[in-house]
Design a protein around this motif. Structure first.
Motif, PDB file in Angstrom:
ATOM      1  N   GLY A  41       0.772  -1.235   0.000  1.00 31.26           N
ATOM      2  CA  GLY A  41       0.000   0.000   0.000  1.00 31.26           C
ATOM      3  C   GLY A  41       0.803   1.286   0.000  1.00 31.26           C
ATOM      4  N   LEU A  42       2.087   1.208  -0.293  1.00 32.55           N
ATOM      5  CA  LEU A  42       2.894   2.420  -0.365  1.00 32.55           C
ATOM      6  C   LEU A  42       2.926   2.935  -1.797  1.00 32.55           C
ATOM      7  N   ASP A  43       2.789   4.234  -1.943  1.00 30.67           N
ATOM      8  CA  ASP A  43       2.823   4.883  -3.253  1.00 30.67           C
ATOM      9  C   ASP A  43       4.133   5.668  -3.346  1.00 30.67           C
ATOM     10  N   GLN A  44       5.101   5.133  -4.083  1.00 29.07           N
ATOM     11  CA  GLN A  44       6.413   5.779  -4.147  1.00 29.07           C
ATOM     12  C   GLN A  44       6.368   7.154  -4.799  1.00 29.07           C
ATOM     13  N   ASN A  45       5.483   7.345  -5.761  1.00 30.64           N
ATOM     14  CA  ASN A  45       5.356   8.675  -6.373  1.00 30.64           C
ATOM     15  C   ASN A  45       4.839   9.690  -5.362  1.00 30.64           C
ATOM     16  N   ARG A  46       3.842   9.306  -4.574  1.00 26.24           N
ATOM     17  CA  ARG A  46       3.324  10.206  -3.536  1.00 26.24           C
ATOM     18  C   ARG A  46       4.397  10.489  -2.487  1.00 26.24           C
ATOM     19  N   MET A  47       5.119   9.442  -2.085  1.00 30.92           N
ATOM     20  CA  MET A  47       6.191   9.627  -1.097  1.00 30.92           C
ATOM     21  C   MET A  47       7.189  10.677  -1.585  1.00 30.92           C
ATOM     22  N   LYS A  48       7.574  10.572  -2.850  1.00 31.41           N
ATOM     23  CA  LYS A  48       8.559  11.504  -3.399  1.00 31.41           C
ATOM     24  C   LYS A  48       7.967  12.901  -3.563  1.00 31.41           C
ATOM     25  N   ASP A  49       6.776  12.983  -4.188  1.00 32.46           N
ATOM     26  CA  ASP A  49       6.196  14.279  -4.518  1.00 32.46           C
ATOM     27  C   ASP A  49       5.669  15.030  -3.294  1.00 32.46           C
ATOM     28  N   GLN A  50       5.014  14.325  -2.370  1.00 28.59           N
ATOM     29  CA  GLN A  50       4.403  14.997  -1.217  1.00 28.59           C
ATOM     30  C   GLN A  50       5.307  15.034   0.007  1.00 28.59           C
ATOM     31  N   ASP A  51       6.058  13.949   0.230  1.00 24.78           N
ATOM     32  CA  ASP A  51       6.863  13.856   1.453  1.00 24.78           C
ATOM     33  C   ASP A  51       8.346  14.115   1.209  1.00 24.78           C
ATOM     34  N   GLY A  52       8.763  14.093  -0.065  1.00 22.75           N
ATOM     35  CA  GLY A  52      10.166  14.327  -0.381  1.00 22.75           C
ATOM     36  C   GLY A  52      11.089  13.204   0.069  1.00 22.75           C
ATOM     37  N   ILE A  53      10.565  11.966   0.110  1.00 20.37           N
ATOM     38  CA  ILE A  53      11.386  10.836   0.528  1.00 20.37           C
ATOM     39  C   ILE A  53      11.318   9.710  -0.512  1.00 20.37           C
ATOM     40  N   VAL A  54      12.392   8.938  -0.565  1.00 13.35           N
ATOM     41  CA  VAL A  54      12.499   7.823  -1.506  1.00 13.35           C
ATOM     42  C   VAL A  54      13.212   6.656  -0.810  1.00 13.35           C
ATOM     43  N   PHE A  55      13.020   5.467  -1.378  1.00  9.53           N
ATOM     44  CA  PHE A  55      13.775   4.298  -0.937  1.00  9.53           C
ATOM     45  C   PHE A  55      15.095   4.250  -1.711  1.00  9.53           C
ATOM     46  N   ALA A  56      16.127   3.710  -1.074  1.00  6.83           N
ATOM     47  CA  ALA A  56      17.411   3.516  -1.747  1.00  6.83           C
ATOM     48  C   ALA A  56      18.034   2.220  -1.235  1.00  6.83           C
ATOM     49  N   VAL A  57      18.671   1.495  -2.140  1.00  6.59           N
ATOM     50  CA  VAL A  57      19.384   0.285  -1.758  1.00  6.59           C
ATOM     51  C   VAL A  57      20.742   0.692  -1.201  1.00  6.59           C
ATOM     52  N   ARG A  58      21.047   0.197  -0.016  1.00  8.91           N
ATOM     53  CA  ARG A  58      22.324   0.496   0.624  1.00  8.91           C
ATOM     54  C   ARG A  58      23.320  -0.647   0.473  1.00  8.91           C
ATOM     55  N   ARG A  59      22.804  -1.876   0.447  1.00 12.38           N
ATOM     56  CA  ARG A  59      23.695  -3.048   0.398  1.00 12.38           C
ATOM     57  C   ARG A  59      22.966  -4.217  -0.244  1.00 12.38           C
ATOM     58  N   VAL A  60      23.695  -5.006  -1.017  1.00  8.19           N
ATOM     59  CA  VAL A  60      23.164  -6.238  -1.593  1.00  8.19           C
ATOM     60  C   VAL A  60      24.184  -7.347  -1.354  1.00  8.19           C
ATOM     61  N   GLU A  61      23.728  -8.438  -0.756  1.00  5.03           N
ATOM     62  CA  GLU A  61      24.519  -9.658  -0.660  1.00  5.03           C
ATOM     63  C   GLU A  61      23.821 -10.678  -1.538  1.00  5.03           C
ATOM     64  N   ALA A  62      24.529 -11.230  -2.516  1.00  2.27           N
ATOM     65  CA  ALA A  62      23.875 -12.099  -3.493  1.00  2.27           C
ATOM     66  C   ALA A  62      24.637 -13.406  -3.683  1.00  2.27           C
ATOM     67  N   ASP A  63      23.870 -14.468  -3.869  1.00  9.19           N
ATOM     68  CA  ASP A  63      24.426 -15.783  -4.182  1.00  9.19           C
ATOM     69  C   ASP A  63      23.753 -16.311  -5.438  1.00  9.19           C
ATOM     70  N   TYR A  64      24.579 -16.645  -6.423  1.00  8.92           N
ATOM     71  CA  TYR A  64      24.105 -17.248  -7.663  1.00  8.92           C
ATOM     72  C   TYR A  64      24.254 -18.752  -7.496  1.00  8.92           C
ATOM     73  N   LEU A  65      23.139 -19.473  -7.455  1.00  4.97           N
ATOM     74  CA  LEU A  65      23.159 -20.885  -7.101  1.00  4.97           C
ATOM     75  C   LEU A  65      23.012 -21.828  -8.289  1.00  4.97           C
ATOM     76  N   ALA A  66      22.243 -21.428  -9.288  1.00  2.00           N
ATOM     77  CA  ALA A  66      22.032 -22.260 -10.480  1.00  2.00           C
ATOM     78  C   ALA A  66      21.542 -21.341 -11.605  1.00  2.00           C
ATOM     79  N   PRO A  67      21.804 -21.710 -12.860  1.00  2.00           N
ATOM     80  CA  PRO A  67      21.426 -20.825 -13.963  1.00  2.00           C
ATOM     81  C   PRO A  67      19.942 -20.909 -14.338  1.00  2.00           C
ATOM     82  N   ALA A  68      19.411 -19.773 -14.722  1.00  2.00           N
ATOM     83  CA  ALA A  68      18.105 -19.730 -15.389  1.00  2.00           C
ATOM     84  C   ALA A  68      18.391 -19.623 -16.874  1.00  2.00           C
ATOM     85  N   ARG A  69      17.461 -20.116 -17.686  1.00  2.00           N
ATOM     86  CA  ARG A  69      17.698 -20.176 -19.120  1.00  2.00           C
ATOM     87  C   ARG A  69      16.545 -19.548 -19.899  1.00  2.00           C
ATOM     88  N   LEU A  70      16.825 -19.283 -21.150  1.00  2.00           N
ATOM     89  CA  LEU A  70      15.842 -18.706 -22.053  1.00  2.00           C
ATOM     90  C   LEU A  70      14.500 -19.430 -21.931  1.00  2.00           C
TER      91      LEU A  70
END
Length: 128
Positions: A41-70
């Motif tokens: 129920g969060l509206d990111q456009n409203r958050m930015k336009d009315q509240d002046g706030i946005v989400f941002a990614v600070r860190r990503v830890e990732a593991d590639y376990l098996a391939p996906a294919r076409l």
């Protein structure tokens, strides 16, 4: 709450071997988080336009376990692993059926448009 987003692998997602290019998993999980935000129920456009706030990614830890294919049919699962006043850690997996192909822990913050951290907004879904 675990939010599930179906995704199909297209030719543009793959390398010459027909395997999903590693950086595209980050795109898939970004879509999963964006749809999760809508689901709670969060509206990111409203958050930015009315509240002046946005989400941002600070860190990503990732593991590639098996391939996906076409042409694979995948599901991106997204949930809140932990939540503090100014940041949350989101767990995400990309699956083909029950097989986990990619797993990530993503730390997300909320900030003003000039980069100052602020409290996360409230939403309807429980954490964890």
């Amino acid at each position: 709450m675990i939010y599930k987003l179906p995704i199909r692998v297209y030719y543009e997602d793959t390398d010459m071997a027909g395997i999903v290019y590693y950086a595209n998993y980050l795109r898939y999980i970004e879509r999963g988080r964006s749809e999760w935000v809508r689901e709670v129920g969060l509206d990111q456009n409203r958050m930015k336009d009315q509240d002046g706030i946005v989400f941002a990614v600070r860190r990503v830890e990732a593991d590639y376990l098996a391939p996906a294919r076409l042409d694979d049919e995948l599901v991106v699962e997204t949930w809140v692993e932990s939540r503090k006043p100014v940041r949350m850690v989101m767990g995400q997996e990309v699956k083909r059926g029950e097989k986990v192909l990619f797993r990530a822990m993503v730390t997300v913050i909320c900030m003003t448009l000039d980069g100052k951290p602020v409290r996360l907004p409230d939403w309807d879904a429980p954490a964890g």
